[in-house]
Design a protein around this motif. Sequence first.
Motif, PDB file in Angstrom:
ATOM      1  N   GLY A 124       1.241   4.385  -2.775  1.00  0.00           N
ATOM      2  CA  GLY A 124       0.902   5.735  -2.349  1.00  0.00           C
ATOM      3  C   GLY A 124      -0.341   5.879  -1.512  1.00  0.00           C
ATOM      4  O   GLY A 124      -0.850   6.985  -1.315  1.00  0.00           O
ATOM      5  N   PHE A 125      -0.829   4.756  -0.964  1.00  0.00           N
ATOM      6  CA  PHE A 125      -2.056   4.824  -0.153  1.00  0.00           C
ATOM      7  C   PHE A 125      -1.777   5.160   1.298  1.00  0.00           C
ATOM      8  O   PHE A 125      -2.672   5.627   2.000  1.00  0.00           O
ATOM      9  CB  PHE A 125      -2.819   3.492  -0.238  1.00  0.00           C
ATOM     10  N   THR A 126      -0.583   4.861   1.803  1.00  0.00           N
ATOM     11  CA  THR A 126      -0.255   5.170   3.196  1.00  0.00           C
ATOM     12  C   THR A 126       1.080   5.869   3.261  1.00  0.00           C
ATOM     13  O   THR A 126       1.826   5.935   2.288  1.00  0.00           O
ATOM     14  CB  THR A 126      -0.185   3.879   4.046  1.00  0.00           C
ATOM     15  N   ARG A 127       1.370   6.385   4.434  1.00  0.00           N
ATOM     16  CA  ARG A 127       2.655   7.055   4.647  1.00  0.00           C
ATOM     17  C   ARG A 127       3.443   6.358   5.729  1.00  0.00           C
ATOM     18  O   ARG A 127       2.884   5.743   6.590  1.00  0.00           O
ATOM     19  CB  ARG A 127       2.435   8.520   5.038  1.00  0.00           C
ATOM     20  N   LEU A 141       0.824  -1.201   0.000  1.00  0.00           N
ATOM     21  CA  LEU A 141       0.000   0.000   0.000  1.00  0.00           C
ATOM     22  C   LEU A 141       0.863   1.257   0.000  1.00  0.00           C
ATOM     23  O   LEU A 141       0.542   2.251  -0.671  1.00  0.00           O
ATOM     24  CB  LEU A 141      -0.939  -0.003   1.215  1.00  0.00           C
ATOM     25  N   ARG A 142       1.957   1.219   0.748  1.00  0.00           N
ATOM     26  CA  ARG A 142       2.872   2.366   0.767  1.00  0.00           C
ATOM     27  C   ARG A 142       3.484   2.583  -0.618  1.00  0.00           C
ATOM     28  O   ARG A 142       3.620   3.714  -1.088  1.00  0.00           O
ATOM     29  CB  ARG A 142       3.966   2.147   1.808  1.00  0.00           C
ATOM     30  N   GLU A 143       3.845   1.486  -1.263  1.00  0.00           N
ATOM     31  CA  GLU A 143       4.436   1.593  -2.606  1.00  0.00           C
ATOM     32  C   GLU A 143       3.476   2.226  -3.596  1.00  0.00           C
ATOM     33  O   GLU A 143       3.870   2.952  -4.503  1.00  0.00           O
ATOM     34  CB  GLU A 143       4.834   0.190  -3.101  1.00  0.00           C
TER      35      GLU A 143
END
Length: 205
Positions: A202-205, A198-200
Amino acid sequence: MKRKHGVTELVVTDAVISQDAQVGDSVSVDGVCLTVAKREGDKMFFDVSDETQKSSGAGDLRPGAKVNLEPAMAALGRFGGHFVTGHIDGTGTIESKRAAGGGVIEILIQAPPVIQKYIVKKGSIAVDGVSLTVADVWVGGFSIVIIPHTSGVTTLGAKNRGDSVNLETDIIGKYVEKFVAAYSGNSAGGGANLLNKLREEGFTR
Protein backbone atom coordinates in the motif's frame (compact mmCIF):
# COMPACT_ATOMS: atom_id res chain seq x y z
CA MET A 1 53.29 15.58 10.86
CA LYS A 2 56.05 12.99 11.00
CA ARG A 3 56.35 9.37 9.97
CA LYS A 4 56.79 6.68 12.63
CA HIS A 5 56.21 2.91 12.78
CA GLY A 6 54.26 2.77 9.51
CA VAL A 7 51.88 5.62 10.38
CA THR A 8 52.08 9.40 10.40
CA GLU A 9 52.02 11.23 13.72
CA LEU A 10 49.83 14.33 13.82
CA VAL A 11 50.26 16.75 16.71
CA VAL A 12 47.48 19.27 17.40
CA THR A 13 47.77 22.05 19.96
CA ASP A 14 44.54 23.27 21.52
CA ALA A 15 43.76 24.74 24.94
CA VAL A 16 40.09 23.70 25.07
CA ILE A 17 39.50 20.19 23.69
CA SER A 18 42.84 18.91 25.04
CA GLN A 19 41.89 19.64 28.66
CA ASP A 20 39.37 16.78 28.78
CA ALA A 21 41.02 14.53 26.22
CA GLN A 22 42.27 11.18 27.46
CA VAL A 23 44.40 8.59 25.69
CA GLY A 24 42.03 6.41 23.65
CA ASP A 25 39.41 9.15 23.20
CA SER A 26 38.04 9.94 19.77
CA VAL A 27 38.42 13.48 18.46
CA SER A 28 37.21 14.82 15.13
CA VAL A 29 40.01 16.64 13.30
CA ASP A 30 38.58 18.41 10.25
CA GLY A 31 35.85 15.79 10.31
CA VAL A 32 38.22 12.81 10.52
CA CYS A 33 37.71 10.61 13.58
CA LEU A 34 41.12 10.09 15.18
CA THR A 35 42.21 8.46 18.43
CA VAL A 36 44.28 10.32 21.00
CA ALA A 37 47.50 8.29 21.28
CA LYS A 38 49.26 10.63 23.71
CA ARG A 39 48.72 13.96 25.39
CA GLU A 40 51.24 16.45 26.71
CA GLY A 41 49.71 19.62 28.13
CA ASP A 42 47.81 21.36 25.32
CA LYS A 43 49.17 18.94 22.72
CA MET A 44 47.27 15.91 21.44
CA PHE A 45 49.09 13.24 19.44
CA PHE A 46 47.29 11.16 16.80
CA ASP A 47 48.47 8.28 14.61
CA VAL A 48 47.09 8.68 11.08
CA SER A 49 47.04 5.64 8.79
CA ASP A 50 47.89 5.75 5.09
CA GLU A 51 44.27 4.87 4.25
CA THR A 52 42.98 7.84 6.25
CA GLN A 53 45.41 10.14 4.48
CA LYS A 54 44.32 8.83 1.07
CA SER A 55 40.59 9.22 1.72
CA SER A 56 40.78 12.62 3.40
CA GLY A 57 42.81 15.80 3.42
CA ALA A 58 44.74 14.74 6.52
CA GLY A 59 47.81 13.98 4.44
CA ASP A 60 47.92 17.58 3.17
CA LEU A 61 48.14 19.18 6.61
CA ARG A 62 51.26 21.22 7.24
CA PRO A 63 52.78 22.75 10.40
CA GLY A 64 50.77 25.79 11.51
CA ALA A 65 47.59 24.77 9.67
CA LYS A 66 44.36 25.38 11.56
CA VAL A 67 41.87 22.52 11.94
CA ASN A 68 38.34 22.08 13.23
CA LEU A 69 38.18 20.07 16.46
CA GLU A 70 35.27 18.36 18.17
CA PRO A 71 35.20 15.67 20.86
CA ALA A 72 32.96 12.63 20.47
CA MET A 73 29.40 13.17 21.69
CA ALA A 74 28.69 11.51 25.03
CA ALA A 75 25.93 8.89 25.02
CA LEU A 76 23.88 11.04 27.41
CA GLY A 77 24.68 14.29 25.62
CA ARG A 78 22.13 16.57 24.01
CA PHE A 79 21.62 15.69 20.34
CA GLY A 80 21.05 18.83 18.31
CA GLY A 81 21.99 17.97 14.74
CA HIS A 82 22.61 15.12 12.32
CA PHE A 83 24.87 12.20 13.17
CA VAL A 84 28.47 12.71 12.04
CA THR A 85 30.59 9.57 12.35
CA GLY A 86 33.97 10.96 11.39
CA HIS A 87 34.31 8.34 8.66
CA ILE A 88 35.11 10.52 5.66
CA ASP A 89 33.61 9.53 2.29
CA GLY A 90 36.20 11.50 0.36
CA THR A 91 37.18 15.04 -0.53
CA GLY A 92 35.64 17.84 -2.54
CA THR A 93 37.02 21.08 -3.95
CA ILE A 94 35.76 24.60 -3.32
CA GLU A 95 34.59 25.97 -6.66
CA SER A 96 33.67 29.46 -5.48
CA LYS A 97 32.69 31.63 -2.50
CA ARG A 98 30.53 34.70 -2.43
CA ALA A 99 29.10 37.05 0.16
CA ALA A 100 25.33 36.67 0.41
CA GLY A 101 24.70 39.66 2.69
CA GLY A 102 24.64 40.05 6.45
CA GLY A 103 27.94 38.24 6.84
CA VAL A 104 26.51 35.09 5.27
CA ILE A 105 28.77 33.24 2.82
CA GLU A 106 27.66 30.88 0.04
CA ILE A 107 30.19 28.19 -0.88
CA LEU A 108 29.98 26.04 -4.01
CA ILE A 109 31.75 22.69 -3.75
CA GLN A 110 32.62 20.17 -6.44
CA ALA A 111 32.11 16.55 -5.40
CA PRO A 112 32.95 13.23 -7.12
CA PRO A 113 30.02 11.04 -8.29
CA VAL A 114 30.60 8.43 -5.58
CA ILE A 115 29.81 11.10 -2.98
CA GLN A 116 27.40 13.22 -5.02
CA LYS A 117 24.82 10.43 -5.22
CA TYR A 118 24.18 10.69 -1.48
CA ILE A 119 23.79 14.47 -1.41
CA VAL A 120 20.23 15.81 -1.45
CA LYS A 121 18.88 19.34 -1.35
CA LYS A 122 17.98 20.40 2.21
CA GLY A 123 19.73 17.27 3.48
CA SER A 124 22.70 17.19 5.83
CA ILE A 125 26.39 17.01 5.06
CA ALA A 126 29.58 17.46 7.06
CA VAL A 127 32.24 19.66 5.45
CA ASP A 128 35.56 19.46 7.29
CA GLY A 129 33.56 18.11 10.21
CA VAL A 130 31.06 20.98 10.26
CA SER A 131 27.45 19.81 10.11
CA LEU A 132 25.63 21.85 7.46
CA THR A 133 22.45 21.89 5.39
CA VAL A 134 22.76 21.42 1.64
CA ALA A 135 21.38 24.57 0.00
CA ASP A 136 21.30 23.27 -3.58
CA VAL A 137 22.53 20.36 -5.70
CA TRP A 138 23.51 20.01 -9.35
CA VAL A 139 25.47 17.52 -11.44
CA GLY A 140 28.98 17.50 -10.05
CA GLY A 141 28.49 19.66 -7.02
CA PHE A 142 26.43 21.33 -4.31
CA SER A 143 26.27 24.52 -2.29
CA ILE A 144 26.21 25.36 1.41
CA VAL A 145 25.60 28.60 3.26
CA ILE A 146 27.48 29.48 6.43
CA ILE A 147 26.45 32.13 8.94
CA PRO A 148 28.91 34.55 10.61
CA HIS A 149 29.18 32.37 13.74
CA THR A 150 30.18 29.29 11.72
CA SER A 151 32.60 31.36 9.68
CA GLY A 152 34.20 32.68 12.85
CA VAL A 153 34.61 29.47 14.86
CA THR A 154 35.58 27.06 12.04
CA THR A 155 38.10 27.08 9.22
CA LEU A 156 35.43 27.31 6.50
CA GLY A 157 35.43 31.10 6.50
CA ALA A 158 39.14 31.10 5.59
CA LYS A 159 38.87 28.48 2.85
CA ASN A 160 39.44 29.69 -0.71
CA ARG A 161 38.69 28.58 -4.25
CA GLY A 162 40.63 25.42 -5.08
CA ASP A 163 40.99 24.32 -1.47
CA SER A 164 40.17 20.71 -0.63
CA VAL A 165 37.54 19.84 2.00
CA ASN A 166 36.65 16.57 3.71
CA LEU A 167 33.12 15.37 2.99
CA GLU A 168 30.89 13.02 4.96
CA THR A 169 27.37 12.46 3.68
CA ASP A 170 24.38 11.54 5.83
CA ILE A 171 24.70 7.92 6.92
CA ILE A 172 20.94 7.32 6.55
CA GLY A 173 21.16 7.41 2.74
CA LYS A 174 23.89 4.77 2.76
CA TYR A 175 21.82 2.41 4.90
CA VAL A 176 18.74 2.93 2.75
CA GLU A 177 20.75 2.14 -0.39
CA LYS A 178 22.16 -1.05 1.16
CA PHE A 179 18.80 -2.29 2.44
CA VAL A 180 17.03 -1.59 -0.87
CA ALA A 181 19.80 -3.29 -2.84
CA ALA A 182 19.68 -6.34 -0.58
CA TYR A 183 15.90 -6.55 -0.82
CA SER A 184 15.61 -6.01 -4.57
CA GLY A 185 18.60 -8.18 -5.49
CA ASN A 186 21.01 -7.62 -8.33
CA SER A 187 18.85 -9.06 -11.10
CA ALA A 188 17.43 -6.91 -13.88
CA GLY A 189 13.97 -7.29 -12.39
CA GLY A 190 15.05 -6.39 -8.88
CA GLY A 191 13.71 -2.84 -9.06
CA ALA A 192 10.38 -4.00 -10.48
CA ASN A 193 10.06 -6.64 -7.76
CA LEU A 194 10.62 -3.99 -5.11
CA LEU A 195 7.96 -1.72 -6.63
CA ASN A 196 5.50 -4.62 -6.77
CA LYS A 197 6.13 -5.36 -3.10
CA LEU A 198 5.62 -1.72 -2.17
CA ARG A 199 2.33 -1.70 -4.08
CA GLU A 200 1.22 -4.82 -2.23
CA GLU A 201 1.92 -3.11 1.07
CA GLY A 202 0.00 0.00 0.00
CA PHE A 203 2.93 2.39 -0.33
CA THR A 204 2.48 3.15 -4.04
CA ARG A 205 -0.28 3.19 -6.59
